[in-house]
Design an enzyme around this catalytic site. Structure first.
Site, PDB file in Angstrom:
ATOM      1  N   LYS A  25     -10.862  -4.668  -4.118  1.00  0.00           N
ATOM      2  CA  LYS A  25     -11.915  -3.700  -4.437  1.00  0.00           C
ATOM      3  C   LYS A  25     -11.364  -2.306  -4.705  1.00  0.00           C
ATOM      4  CE  LYS A  25     -13.637  -4.234   0.221  1.00  0.00           C
ATOM      5  NZ  LYS A  25     -12.522  -3.839   1.079  1.00  0.00           N
ATOM      6  N   LYS A  54       0.820  -1.218   0.000  1.00  0.00           N
ATOM      7  CA  LYS A  54       0.000   0.000   0.000  1.00  0.00           C
ATOM      8  C   LYS A  54       0.845   1.256   0.000  1.00  0.00           C
ATOM      9  CE  LYS A  54      -4.396  -1.887   1.096  1.00  0.00           C
ATOM     10  NZ  LYS A  54      -5.684  -1.860   1.744  1.00  0.00           N
ATOM     11  N   LYS A  62      -3.906 -10.227  -6.299  1.00  0.00           N
ATOM     12  CA  LYS A  62      -5.207 -10.605  -5.747  1.00  0.00           C
ATOM     13  C   LYS A  62      -6.306  -9.657  -6.244  1.00  0.00           C
ATOM     14  CE  LYS A  62      -5.964  -8.155  -1.428  1.00  0.00           C
ATOM     15  NZ  LYS A  62      -6.704  -8.156  -0.193  1.00  0.00           N
TER      16      LYS A  62
HETATM   17  P1  ATP Z   1      -8.645  -3.153  -0.327  1.00  0.00           P
HETATM   18  O1  ATP Z   1      -8.590  -3.318  -1.810  1.00  0.00           O
HETATM   19  O2  ATP Z   1      -9.272  -1.879   0.122  1.00  0.00           O
HETATM   20  O3  ATP Z   1      -7.350  -3.482   0.358  1.00  0.00           O
HETATM   21  P2  ATP Z   1      -9.695  -5.766  -0.125  1.00  0.00           P
HETATM   22  O4  ATP Z   1     -10.575  -6.043  -1.291  1.00  0.00           O
HETATM   23  O5  ATP Z   1      -8.336  -6.344  -0.153  1.00  0.00           O
HETATM   24  O6  ATP Z   1      -9.644  -4.237   0.169  1.00  0.00           O
HETATM   25  P3  ATP Z   1     -10.330  -6.179   2.648  1.00  0.00           P
HETATM   26  O7  ATP Z   1     -11.378  -5.327   3.230  1.00  0.00           O
HETATM   27  O8  ATP Z   1      -8.913  -5.834   2.934  1.00  0.00           O
HETATM   28  O9  ATP Z   1     -10.516  -6.304   1.090  1.00  0.00           O
HETATM   29  O10 ATP Z   1     -10.572  -7.678   3.048  1.00  0.00           O
HETATM   30  C1  ATP Z   1     -11.775  -8.220   3.510  1.00  0.00           C
HETATM   31  C2  ATP Z   1     -11.689  -9.716   3.602  1.00  0.00           C
HETATM   32  O11 ATP Z   1     -11.689 -10.262   2.281  1.00  0.00           O
HETATM   33  C3  ATP Z   1     -10.408 -10.235   4.250  1.00  0.00           C
HETATM   34  O12 ATP Z   1     -10.734 -11.328   5.071  1.00  0.00           O
HETATM   35  C4  ATP Z   1      -9.557 -10.669   3.108  1.00  0.00           C
HETATM   36  O13 ATP Z   1      -8.710 -11.727   3.474  1.00  0.00           O
HETATM   37  C5  ATP Z   1     -10.590 -11.141   2.110  1.00  0.00           C
HETATM   38  N1  ATP Z   1     -10.126 -10.970   0.748  1.00  0.00           N
HETATM   39  C6  ATP Z   1      -9.830  -9.797   0.149  1.00  0.00           C
HETATM   40  N2  ATP Z   1      -9.473  -9.985  -1.120  1.00  0.00           N
HETATM   41  C7  ATP Z   1      -9.543 -11.325  -1.326  1.00  0.00           C
HETATM   42  C8  ATP Z   1      -9.274 -12.156  -2.448  1.00  0.00           C
HETATM   43  N3  ATP Z   1      -8.899 -11.657  -3.613  1.00  0.00           N
HETATM   44  N4  ATP Z   1      -9.450 -13.491  -2.322  1.00  0.00           N
HETATM   45  C9  ATP Z   1      -9.854 -14.016  -1.157  1.00  0.00           C
HETATM   46  N5  ATP Z   1     -10.111 -13.283  -0.053  1.00  0.00           N
HETATM   47  C10 ATP Z   1      -9.962 -11.960  -0.128  1.00  0.00           C
END
Ligand code: ATP
Ligand code: LTN
Length: 332
Positions: free
Chosen positions: A199, A114, A196
């Site tokens: 969002k 980040k 990964k």
């Molecule tokens: P950001 O993009 O703002 O970092 P994010 O999409 O990575 O957000 P988080 O809010 O950080 O999402 O994560 C919420 C939950 O979703 C966590 O438990 C994380 O492990 C899971 N998660 C996020 N992205 C993935 C993914 N691509 N595959 C599986 N699990 C995920």
């Protein structure tokens, strides 16, 4: 609360949830509600470690709350609340920060990613993010924390912080265990299957949002990056196809050999369409339920207010004890 093990998890309201959030995290939280005492939270305080537009954050936070309910989190079974409504997390965070080492925080891959992504805003909150996450968990003395694999490192740090506190001040915190589902633990970006699905990705074609309609879902899968072969098999080096297979497996329950058999002799186009349709059918009921909930603001408010009260009642007892152990003068 009943005498069962305690589960805690949270999700950031940094945008509409993706299929990765759903398959890797939220979907797994639903059945746990029957077996455990569950506490789930919308981590809006974590969200501001990256710049957010205030009006948008408020809107995303409410939407995230409604979306968790639409996915099946039942505020009658679980405690469901918004992190900034319960000030015990921030109170505990300070004590935990003072028990977290600079070196430990510097090793966190999410911090490295980040800060590279936002080089103009490498703020202290982004750096100490894992200690607030530890506070979320330890304020309830949670036994298990269901998260995607990307959060495993943060969870290990939470255990180390808890352990250090226990050594310094006497046994108090439960050491939280990760609860990671094997299937769909990491869903990758449709545009770059080595990253990964996230969002906050700028490319809208890289991720499926839970609230996308069927046409959009199918269009995004059609554009998914694959490889130049034409064989639907799970194999090293086929990141794009592997990702689509893991998504298809997660939504249909079929294993890889079954999927390989189903699509033997078929092309990538057929496979992508099948994945798109399966995902769209899986998500459709969530969208319907979400539309209903988000238009009933009074009901939502009632749910998050009660959730915050329950969460405060539970965590304030724990945090008061931590303050006492840390050597602060008791107020009552
Ligand atoms: P950001 O993009 O703002 O970092 P994010 O999409 O990575 O957000 P988080 O809010 O950080 O999402 O994560 C919420 C939950 O979703 C966590 O438990 C994380 O492990 C899971 N998660 C996020 N992205 C993935 C993914 N691509 N595959 C599986 N699990 C995920
Ligand atoms: N960092 C987590 C969100 C989160 C969390 C938590 C998860 C904040 N606090 C406590 C589990 C337990 C993420 O999923 N990105």
């Amino acid at each position: 609360m009943e005498d069962k093990k305690l589960i805690f998890s949270a999700i950031q309201p940094t945008g509409t949830f993706t299929l990765g959030n759903y398959i890797g995290a939220v979907r797994n939280w639903i059945p746990l509600q029957d077996e455990y005492n569950c506490i789930y939270c919308i981590a809006d305080m974590h969200a501001i470690t990256v710049r957010q537009e205030p009006a948008k954050l408020r809107q995303n936070t409410l939407a995230a709350y409604a979306l968790l309910m639409a996915c099946g989190i039942d505020p009658k079974k679980s405690i469901l609340f918004i992190q900034s409504h319960v000030n015990t997390h921030a109170l505990l965070n300070w004590v935990l920060c003072c028990n977290t080492q600079f070196g430990e925080l510097s090793r966190m891959t999410q911090f490295k990613d980040k800060s590279q992504k936002h080089p103009d805003d490498v703020n202290a909150g982004l750096f100490t993010y894992p200690s607030l996450m530890a506070a979320d968990i330890l304020a309830y003395n949670a036994d298990f924390v269901p998260v995607g694999v990307d959060q495993k490192q943060h969870l290990e740090l939470a255990r180390n912080i808890a352990q250090r506190f226990n050594q310094r001040y006497g046994d108090f915190f439960t050491l939280p265990e990760p609860y990671i589902m094997e299937v769909g633990a990491k869903i990758m970006s449709l545009q770059d299957p080595t990253k990964k699905m996230s969002k906050s990705d700028e490319n809208p074609n890289s991720c499926i949002l839970i609230l996308d309609d069927k046409d959009t879902i199918i269009r995004k899968f059609k554009r998914a990056v694959t490889d130049s072969e034409a064989e639907i098999v799970y194999r090293e080096g086929k990141d794009g196809i592997n990702n689509l297979m893991s998504i298809y497996s997660a939504v249909t329950g079929k294993d890889y050999p079954e999927i390989e058999k189903e699509f033997a002799g078929k092309g990538y186009g057929d496979f992508k369409l099948a994945v798109g349709e399966a995902v769209a059918d899986n998500l459709a009921p969530i969208r319907t339920e979400f539309d209903k909930l988000i238009s009933d603001k009074a009901y939502l408010k009632q749910c998050y207010t009660e959730g915050a009260q329950q969460a405060y009642r539970y965590s304030s007892r724990i945090v008061s004890k931590v303050y006492h152990k840390a050597g602060f003068v008791d107020i009552k």
